[in-house]
Design an enzyme around this catalytic site. Structure first.
Site, PDB file in Angstrom:
ATOM      1  N   LYS A  29       0.833  -1.212   0.000  1.00  0.00           N
ATOM      2  CA  LYS A  29       0.000   0.000   0.000  1.00  0.00           C
ATOM      3  C   LYS A  29       0.862   1.255   0.000  1.00  0.00           C
ATOM      4  CE  LYS A  29      -2.470  -2.678  -0.546  1.00  0.00           C
ATOM      5  NZ  LYS A  29      -2.504  -4.152  -0.505  1.00  0.00           N
ATOM      6  N   GLY A  68      -5.010 -11.958 -10.273  1.00  0.00           N
ATOM      7  CA  GLY A  68      -5.715 -11.803  -8.996  1.00  0.00           C
ATOM      8  C   GLY A  68      -5.303 -10.500  -8.328  1.00  0.00           C
ATOM      9  N   ILE A  80      -3.118  -9.632  -5.895  1.00  0.00           N
ATOM     10  CA  ILE A  80      -1.705  -9.268  -5.715  1.00  0.00           C
ATOM     11  C   ILE A  80      -1.069  -8.910  -7.061  1.00  0.00           C
ATOM     12  CG2 ILE A  80       0.566 -10.181  -4.995  1.00  0.00           C
ATOM     13  CD1 ILE A  80      -0.858 -11.603  -2.696  1.00  0.00           C
ATOM     14  N   ASP A  83      -4.146 -17.277   7.689  1.00  0.00           N
ATOM     15  CA  ASP A  83      -3.788 -17.900   6.405  1.00  0.00           C
ATOM     16  C   ASP A  83      -3.402 -19.371   6.499  1.00  0.00           C
ATOM     17  OD1 ASP A  83      -4.094 -15.383   5.337  1.00  0.00           O
ATOM     18  OD2 ASP A  83      -2.125 -15.302   4.376  1.00  0.00           O
ATOM     19  N   HIS A 104     -23.225  14.909   2.888  1.00  0.00           N
ATOM     20  CA  HIS A 104     -23.054  15.360   1.509  1.00  0.00           C
ATOM     21  C   HIS A 104     -21.939  16.393   1.438  1.00  0.00           C
ATOM     22  CE1 HIS A 104     -24.101  16.582  -2.558  1.00  0.00           C
ATOM     23  NE2 HIS A 104     -24.021  17.836  -2.144  1.00  0.00           N
TER      24      HIS A 104
HETATM   25  P1  FAD Z   1       1.316 -14.027   8.390  1.00  0.00           P
HETATM   26  O1  FAD Z   1       1.114 -12.574   8.292  1.00  0.00           O
HETATM   27  O2  FAD Z   1       1.786 -14.755   7.194  1.00  0.00           O
HETATM   28  O3  FAD Z   1       2.336 -14.250   9.597  1.00  0.00           O
HETATM   29  C1  FAD Z   1       2.802 -15.521   9.935  1.00  0.00           C
HETATM   30  C2  FAD Z   1       4.116 -15.395  10.685  1.00  0.00           C
HETATM   31  O4  FAD Z   1       4.438 -16.677  11.199  1.00  0.00           O
HETATM   32  C3  FAD Z   1       5.296 -14.978   9.812  1.00  0.00           C
HETATM   33  O5  FAD Z   1       5.925 -13.844  10.344  1.00  0.00           O
HETATM   34  C4  FAD Z   1       6.241 -16.188   9.846  1.00  0.00           C
HETATM   35  O6  FAD Z   1       7.598 -15.796   9.915  1.00  0.00           O
HETATM   36  C5  FAD Z   1       5.833 -16.870  11.138  1.00  0.00           C
HETATM   37  N1  FAD Z   1       6.116 -18.306  11.138  1.00  0.00           N
HETATM   38  C6  FAD Z   1       5.773 -19.225  10.205  1.00  0.00           C
HETATM   39  N2  FAD Z   1       6.146 -20.460  10.599  1.00  0.00           N
HETATM   40  C7  FAD Z   1       6.744 -20.306  11.820  1.00  0.00           C
HETATM   41  C8  FAD Z   1       7.323 -21.212  12.746  1.00  0.00           C
HETATM   42  N3  FAD Z   1       7.342 -22.526  12.540  1.00  0.00           N
HETATM   43  N4  FAD Z   1       7.857 -20.689  13.874  1.00  0.00           N
HETATM   44  C9  FAD Z   1       7.855 -19.354  14.132  1.00  0.00           C
HETATM   45  N5  FAD Z   1       7.277 -18.474  13.283  1.00  0.00           N
HETATM   46  C10 FAD Z   1       6.733 -18.939  12.152  1.00  0.00           C
HETATM   47  N6  FAD Z   1      -4.357  -8.780   3.164  1.00  0.00           N
HETATM   48  C11 FAD Z   1      -5.241  -7.793   3.424  1.00  0.00           C
HETATM   49  O7  FAD Z   1      -6.169  -7.988   4.211  1.00  0.00           O
HETATM   50  N7  FAD Z   1      -5.133  -6.562   2.815  1.00  0.00           N
HETATM   51  C12 FAD Z   1      -4.144  -6.296   1.936  1.00  0.00           C
HETATM   52  O8  FAD Z   1      -4.066  -5.185   1.414  1.00  0.00           O
HETATM   53  C13 FAD Z   1      -3.204  -7.310   1.644  1.00  0.00           C
HETATM   54  N8  FAD Z   1      -2.198  -7.085   0.782  1.00  0.00           N
HETATM   55  C14 FAD Z   1      -1.275  -8.055   0.564  1.00  0.00           C
HETATM   56  C15 FAD Z   1      -0.245  -7.789  -0.328  1.00  0.00           C
HETATM   57  C16 FAD Z   1       0.712  -8.756  -0.571  1.00  0.00           C
HETATM   58  C17 FAD Z   1       1.835  -8.458  -1.514  1.00  0.00           C
HETATM   59  C18 FAD Z   1       0.647 -10.013   0.101  1.00  0.00           C
HETATM   60  C19 FAD Z   1       1.694 -11.062  -0.124  1.00  0.00           C
HETATM   61  C20 FAD Z   1      -0.384 -10.291   0.975  1.00  0.00           C
HETATM   62  C21 FAD Z   1      -1.358  -9.317   1.212  1.00  0.00           C
HETATM   63  N9  FAD Z   1      -2.420  -9.551   2.081  1.00  0.00           N
HETATM   64  C22 FAD Z   1      -3.338  -8.564   2.302  1.00  0.00           C
HETATM   65  C23 FAD Z   1      -2.585 -10.846   2.769  1.00  0.00           C
HETATM   66  C24 FAD Z   1      -2.099 -10.747   4.226  1.00  0.00           C
HETATM   67  O9  FAD Z   1      -0.756 -10.351   4.242  1.00  0.00           O
HETATM   68  C25 FAD Z   1      -2.275 -12.082   4.921  1.00  0.00           C
HETATM   69  O10 FAD Z   1      -3.597 -12.525   4.777  1.00  0.00           O
HETATM   70  C26 FAD Z   1      -1.954 -11.946   6.405  1.00  0.00           C
HETATM   71  O11 FAD Z   1      -0.635 -11.531   6.609  1.00  0.00           O
HETATM   72  C27 FAD Z   1      -2.167 -13.284   7.117  1.00  0.00           C
HETATM   73  O12 FAD Z   1      -1.881 -13.109   8.463  1.00  0.00           O
HETATM   74  P2  FAD Z   1      -1.437 -14.329   9.388  1.00  0.00           P
HETATM   75  O13 FAD Z   1      -1.337 -13.755  10.764  1.00  0.00           O
HETATM   76  O14 FAD Z   1      -2.330 -15.484   9.176  1.00  0.00           O
HETATM   77  O15 FAD Z   1       0.003 -14.789   8.885  1.00  0.00           O
END
Ligand code: FAD
Length: 466
Positions: A54, A184, A186, A313, A445
């Site tokens: 963003k 899509g 991204i 996710d 408005h």
């Molecule tokens: P994540 O944010 O993926 O965090 C998971 C964390 O777990 C990571 O830091 C990783 O290092 C850690 N991890 C993984 N395995 C282990 C382990 N075994 N031990 C310790 N740590 C671990 N979503 C929106 O809603 N709006 C947007 O505008 C948007 N834009 C995006 C743009 C891009 C380019 C991308 C790639 C994604 C975008 N998303 C957006 C999606 C969004 O980033 C994800 O849906 C969101 O980050 C998911 O959150 P989460 O907490 O499930 O996991």
């Protein structure tokens, strides 16, 4: 805290799901730790997702507006406008790092213990973190997702030639020609960034329209608008091979007429993401994984191991930060003995292109497929006073309501600030509003939101300005 445990809750992953869960659990009096393998907090969303994308979208929107686009129509003459790519990336990185420090501060403020390292289950209440065992009464898997590539395509973010979304957020030069695999969210957002910076952008989409899963009208209007901006969108085609040839990348593209080769500077593979479950030791705790590799959970976010939850996710569903965050908060509430609620039917979905796209609830196709009787309206932003004043009239608001009860079932919009507008209709739908409830709510408005009121009025043929 329960005796014999280091923590009441250990959250694995500090993305928007994990860090929100940890903060809420600590606020509710649970002794909580949150572990992440990254050096910085915030997960994908903050480090390589929502926030950096963003920041780049905003900056490049300003650049394009100043370079003779939108500003010129108001008589604002800027002369020669240049982009300093290094400075742009520096500012984006600064935003990310200050936000990451903010989460660190929130952890300290709320008493969340931050652990660093890779986490892996040894048993359902023992998790190895960076070589040491931690005992937690409950665990929350919030490990998120990573970009998935196509068979035979090797991502090499370092060289900036075949990249995924992470690489596309940090290119060190503007490609002459960028090919995006996947039309899509991204692909279109990052394609827009580099197109605004001067790259020729070709998007290859496998299905017959961009933005799979979104409402039919949104998909066709956005294809036209993005093409008008100069994006070359090729549908019903697939990339079958990618090869680096010196300074160029040769891409084999298959369409109904055969296979063609296109030479480009950079390929961005934006074909989807897969849940992060590898290395978590799930086999030691008998947690079920579905056919797409995501952790299976029940409606309460509980996995097949009764003291282990999963959110965001890493589970099946819309891969969005706000879904992860709401699930994280709900699980924390449940762990503290409260009801935790997420309405998965009303997760808004936004595409931050220009104009923005926003949607919530059912699409027209879903209502047809489910045999739900509905009525629909379409109000163009051209007839909205604020959009007109801003000279940004592309887009519309489409509302879908139950044919008999008038309850709003879906909202789909394209417009300058559609991502902000969608919040009002999401809230109305959360309260079970009818189109009349929306239509007879006073809207300030001149605002873009009046288009939602007009679309609600239009459901009964009563729109004033169209
Ligand atoms: P994540 O944010 O993926 O965090 C998971 C964390 O777990 C990571 O830091 C990783 O290092 C850690 N991890 C993984 N395995 C282990 C382990 N075994 N031990 C310790 N740590 C671990 N979503 C929106 O809603 N709006 C947007 O505008 C948007 N834009 C995006 C743009 C891009 C380019 C991308 C790639 C994604 C975008 N998303 C957006 C999606 C969004 O980033 C994800 O849906 C969101 O980050 C998911 O959150 P989460 O907490 O499930 O996991």
């Amino acid at each position: 805290m329960t005796e014999g445990y280091d923590y009441d809750v250990l959250v694995i992953g500090a993305g928007p799901g994990g860090y929100a869960c940890a903060i809420r659990a600590a606020q509710l009096g649970l002794k909580t730790a949150c572990v992440d393998a990254r050096d910085t907090l915030g997960g994908t969303c903050l480090n390589v997702g929502c926030i950096p994308s963003k920041a780049l979208l905003h900056a490049t929107h300003l650049f394009e507006a100043a370079r003779g686009g939108h500003m010129a129509c108001f008589g604002i003459r800027t002369g020669d406008v240049h982009i300093d790519l290094e400075k742009l990336m520096e500012k984006k990185n600064e935003t990310v790092s200050s936000f990451a420090k903010g989460i660190d501060f929130l952890f300290r403020k709320n008493g969340v213990t931050r652990l660093e390292g890779q986490a892996s289950f040894v048993a359902s209440d023992i998790i190895e973190v960076g070589g040491k065992n931690v005992r937690a009464k409950s665990a929350v898997i919030a490990t998120g997702s990573s970009p998935s590539s196509l068979p035979g395509i090797q991502i090499e973010n370092g060289r900036g030639m075949i990249v995924d979304s992470t690489g596309a957020l940090s290119l060190t030069r503007i490609p002459n020609h960028l090919l995006v695999v996947g039309g899509g969210v991204i692909g279109l957002e990052l394609g827009s960034v580099w197109r605004r910076l001067g790259a020729r952008v070709t998007v290859i989409e496998y299905t017959d329209q961009i933005l799979p899963g979104m409402d039919c009208d949104v998909r066709s209007v956005m294809a036209k608008l993005l093409a008008k901006q100069g994006m070359n969108i090729v549908v019903s085609s697939s990339v079958t091979g990618v090869e680096i040839n010196g300074q160029k990348v040769s891409v084999a593209v298959k369409d109904p007429s055969g296979i063609k080769t296109i030479e480009v500077d950079t390929v961005l593979v934006a074909t989807g993401r897969r849940s992060n479950t590898a290395g978590l030791g799930l086999e030691h705790v008998c947690i079920d994984i579905d056919d797409r590799g995501s952790v299976t959970v029940d409606t309460q976010g509980r996995t097949s191991a009764s003291n282990i939850y999963a959110i965001g996710d890493v589970t099946r569903g819309m891969m969005l930060a706000h879904r992860a965050e709401d699930e994280g908060i709900a699980v924390a509430e449940r762990l503290a003995g409260r009801p935790g609620i997420v309405n998965h039917a009303l997760i808004p979905n936004v595409v931050y292109t220009d104009p923005e796209v926003a949607a919530v609830g059912k699409t027209e196709l879903e209502l047809l497929n489910h045999g739900i009787p509905f009525k629909k309206s379409h109000f163009p932003m051209l007839a909205n006073s604020r959009a007109k004043a801003n000279a940004a009239t592309d887009g519309f608001v489409k509302l879908l309501a139950h044919a008999e009860t008038g309850v709003v079932l879906g909202a789909h919009m394209v417009g300058e600030v559609a991502g902000t507008m969608v919040a009002q209709i999401t809230q109305a739908m959360e309260f079970g509003a009818t189109a009349q409830d929306v239509a007879y709510t006073c809207h300030a408005h001149p605002t873009h939101s009046e288009a939602i009121k007009e679309a609600a009025l239009a459901l009964d043929g009563a729109a004033i300005h169209y």
